[in-house]
Design a protein around this motif. Structure first.
Motif, short mmCIF file in Angstrom:
data_model
loop_
_atom_site.label_atom_id
_atom_site.label_comp_id
_atom_site.label_asym_id
_atom_site.label_seq_id
_atom_site.Cartn_x
_atom_site.Cartn_y
_atom_site.Cartn_z
N MET A 1 0.85 -1.20 0.02
CA MET A 1 -0.09 -0.01 -0.02
C MET A 1 0.92 1.22 0.06
SD MET A 1 -2.96 1.11 2.73
CE MET A 1 -4.41 -0.21 1.92
N LYS A 2 0.93 2.10 -1.18
CA LYS A 2 1.72 3.18 -1.12
C LYS A 2 0.96 4.23 -0.44
CE LYS A 2 3.40 4.12 -5.27
NZ LYS A 2 3.60 5.11 -6.65
N VAL A 3 1.82 5.10 0.15
CA VAL A 3 1.43 6.50 0.71
C VAL A 3 2.01 7.57 0.18
CG1 VAL A 3 1.10 7.44 3.26
CG2 VAL A 3 1.27 5.05 3.05
N SER A 4 1.20 8.61 -0.04
CA SER A 4 1.52 9.75 -0.65
C SER A 4 1.57 10.84 0.37
CB SER A 4 0.54 10.10 -1.70
OG SER A 4 0.77 9.35 -2.90
N ILE A 5 2.52 11.40 0.76
CA ILE A 5 2.80 12.30 2.07
C ILE A 5 3.13 13.81 1.28
CG2 ILE A 5 3.76 13.13 4.04
CD1 ILE A 5 4.27 10.30 4.56
N ILE A 6 2.42 14.65 1.12
CA ILE A 6 2.34 16.04 0.85
C ILE A 6 2.93 17.18 1.82
CG2 ILE A 6 1.49 17.75 -0.65
CD1 ILE A 6 -0.54 15.46 -1.25
N THR A 7 3.92 17.85 1.55
CA THR A 7 4.62 18.93 2.30
C THR A 7 4.48 20.19 1.41
OG1 THR A 7 5.88 17.49 3.58
CG2 THR A 7 6.36 19.84 3.61
N ALA A 8 3.75 21.11 1.80
CA ALA A 8 3.82 22.52 1.11
C ALA A 8 4.58 23.23 2.02
CB ALA A 8 2.25 23.08 1.33
N THR A 9 5.43 24.08 1.20
CA THR A 9 6.45 24.97 1.73
C THR A 9 6.55 26.35 0.83
OG1 THR A 9 8.26 24.11 0.01
CG2 THR A 9 8.09 23.08 2.09
N TYR A 10 6.83 27.01 1.94
CA TYR A 10 6.97 28.49 1.21
C TYR A 10 8.22 29.47 2.12
CZ TYR A 10 6.70 33.46 -0.50
OH TYR A 10 7.04 34.44 -1.07
N ASN A 11 9.23 29.62 1.66
CA ASN A 11 10.19 30.10 2.64
C ASN A 11 10.14 29.59 4.09
OD1 ASN A 11 10.71 31.85 0.56
ND2 ASN A 11 9.83 33.80 1.47
N SER A 12 10.38 28.32 3.98
CA SER A 12 10.44 27.56 5.29
C SER A 12 11.75 26.83 5.88
CB SER A 12 9.43 26.22 4.81
OG SER A 12 8.14 26.57 4.52
N ALA A 13 12.78 27.83 5.54
CA ALA A 13 14.08 27.23 5.80
C ALA A 13 14.25 27.18 7.19
CB ALA A 13 15.06 28.36 5.33
N LYS A 14 13.77 27.72 8.09
CA LYS A 14 13.57 27.66 9.41
C LYS A 14 13.32 26.45 10.16
CE LYS A 14 13.70 32.85 10.39
NZ LYS A 14 13.01 33.86 11.19
N THR A 15 12.36 25.61 9.50
CA THR A 15 11.61 24.70 10.11
C THR A 15 11.83 23.40 9.35
OG1 THR A 15 9.59 25.25 9.26
CG2 THR A 15 10.25 26.11 11.38
N ILE A 16 12.11 23.47 7.88
CA ILE A 16 11.81 22.35 7.09
C ILE A 16 13.00 21.21 7.23
CG2 ILE A 16 13.43 23.48 5.21
CD1 ILE A 16 10.18 21.26 4.55
N THR A 17 14.08 21.40 7.94
CA THR A 17 15.11 20.25 8.20
C THR A 17 14.42 19.35 9.05
OG1 THR A 17 16.89 21.85 7.98
CG2 THR A 17 17.21 19.80 9.21
N ASP A 18 13.93 19.86 10.13
CA ASP A 18 13.37 18.80 11.24
C ASP A 18 12.04 17.97 10.52
OD1 ASP A 18 14.65 19.61 13.29
OD2 ASP A 18 13.38 20.98 13.99
N THR A 19 11.22 18.65 9.70
CA THR A 19 10.24 18.00 9.01
C THR A 19 10.85 16.85 8.23
OG1 THR A 19 8.94 19.96 8.96
CG2 THR A 19 8.60 18.36 7.29
N LEU A 20 11.85 17.32 7.34
CA LEU A 20 12.46 16.18 6.28
C LEU A 20 13.04 15.11 7.13
CD1 LEU A 20 14.29 18.76 4.04
CD2 LEU A 20 11.93 17.61 3.55
N ARG A 21 13.84 15.51 8.20
CA ARG A 21 14.40 14.46 9.02
C ARG A 21 13.43 13.33 9.48
NH1 ARG A 21 16.92 17.52 12.52
NH2 ARG A 21 18.54 17.68 11.32
N SER A 22 12.26 13.65 9.95
CA SER A 22 11.22 12.89 10.50
C SER A 22 10.46 12.12 9.43
CB SER A 22 10.19 13.69 11.18
OG SER A 22 9.26 14.35 10.51
N LEU A 23 10.62 12.59 8.45
CA LEU A 23 9.92 11.72 7.07
C LEU A 23 11.38 10.73 6.75
CD1 LEU A 23 10.22 11.29 3.83
CD2 LEU A 23 8.03 11.37 4.76
N GLU A 24 12.48 11.19 6.73
CA GLU A 24 13.58 10.34 6.42
C GLU A 24 13.76 8.87 7.11
OE1 GLU A 24 17.30 9.80 3.81
OE2 GLU A 24 15.32 11.11 3.86
N LEU A 25 13.22 9.20 8.35
CA LEU A 25 13.51 8.35 9.47
C LEU A 25 12.26 7.17 9.64
CD1 LEU A 25 15.09 10.21 12.55
CD2 LEU A 25 16.20 8.60 10.99
#
Length: 249
Positions: A1-25
């Motif tokens: 079962m494939k799960v599509s996860i969507i992240t909308a960004t706009y000038n999100s440099a201050k927070t996006i690293t934590d978001t990406l790391r949590s997805l990566e893990l």
């Protein structure tokens, strides 16, 4: 079962690293990760390219706000299930997506939801508010109940059947969509009784008094459009938030 996860960004440099790391893990293997960027002018896209190996698609172009961006992501998604991971949110633990998928498989529900923690902007281990969702009962929507939208994962086919976010709403399009899916569409829903998402405080709906007033007006319009009596729903919906500030984890 494939799960599509969507992240909308706009000038999100201050927070996006934590978001990406949590997805990566995430331990679940079959994830289609789609990022929809509103043509950021900061380092958002550079950070994205360097900090996540699980990205399937990046769309970067001007949009008409977050709901427009999320709609683009839904249209681009090819997964069986669609969910959202906002650019200042993060998964609470590494098996979150795996637990979401297993719940949908075991229950055969159309969608699932779970609990959510509001956390400090700088210290995501500091919990400021705890949204305990509780088991779903359709009648509870008359009293303002709704699942935390960042924890809501639904089959892609149902977005096609019941429609995407209504862009005439600036703050409450998620509430309008949930009313359409749950109240009018009567989709089946299953509860994952754990915190799957941590959300940083400071979202658009509660950023200022004027935004709170605007959101309340949009909530009333959404309730009217779904033919749910709004007075009791709005009152109980707002009062029900108070205990969230006192709940322990």
């Amino acid at each position: 079962m494939k799960v599509s996860i969507i992240t909308a960004t706009y000038n999100s440099a201050k927070t996006i690293t934590d978001t990406l790391r949590s997805l990566e893990l995430q331990t679940y293997p079959d994830i289609e990760y789609i990022i929809v960027d509103g043509n950021s002018s900061d380092e958002t896209l550079e950070i994205i390219s360097k900090n996540c190996t699980r990205i399937s698609k990046v769309i970067s172009e001007p949009d008409n706000g977050i709901y427009d961006a999320l709609n683009k992501g839904i249209r681009a998604a090819t997964g069986d299930i669609v969910g959202f991971l906002h650019s200042d949110d993060l998964f609470a633990y590494e098996d979150a997506v795996a637990d979401i998928v297993s719940t949908i498989k075991e229950s055969n529900a159309d969608a699932v939801y779970s609990d959510l923690q509001y956390v400090d902007k700088l210290d995501t281990n500091k919990v400021l508010r705890y949204w305990k969702s509780k088991e779903y009962k359709r009648e509870s929507m008359k009293y303002g109940w709704m699942p935390p939208h960042p924890t809501f994962y639904m089959k892609k086919s149902l977005y096609e059947e019941h429609g995407l976010f209504d862009l005439s709403y600036k703050i409450a399009a998620d509430y309008d969509s949930l009313l359409r899916y749950l109240w009018k569409g009567e989709i089946t829903l299953c509860y994952v009784p754990t915190v799957t998402i941590k959300m940083r405080v400071g979202g658009a709906s509660n950023r200022s008094i004027s935004n709170i007033i605007h959101k309340t007006k949009e909530d009333i319009r959404a309730l009217n459009n779904s033919e749910v009596p709004w007075a009791k729903a709005i009152l109980v919906k707002n009062l029900s938030k108070i205990p969230q500030f006192f709940k322990s984890v």
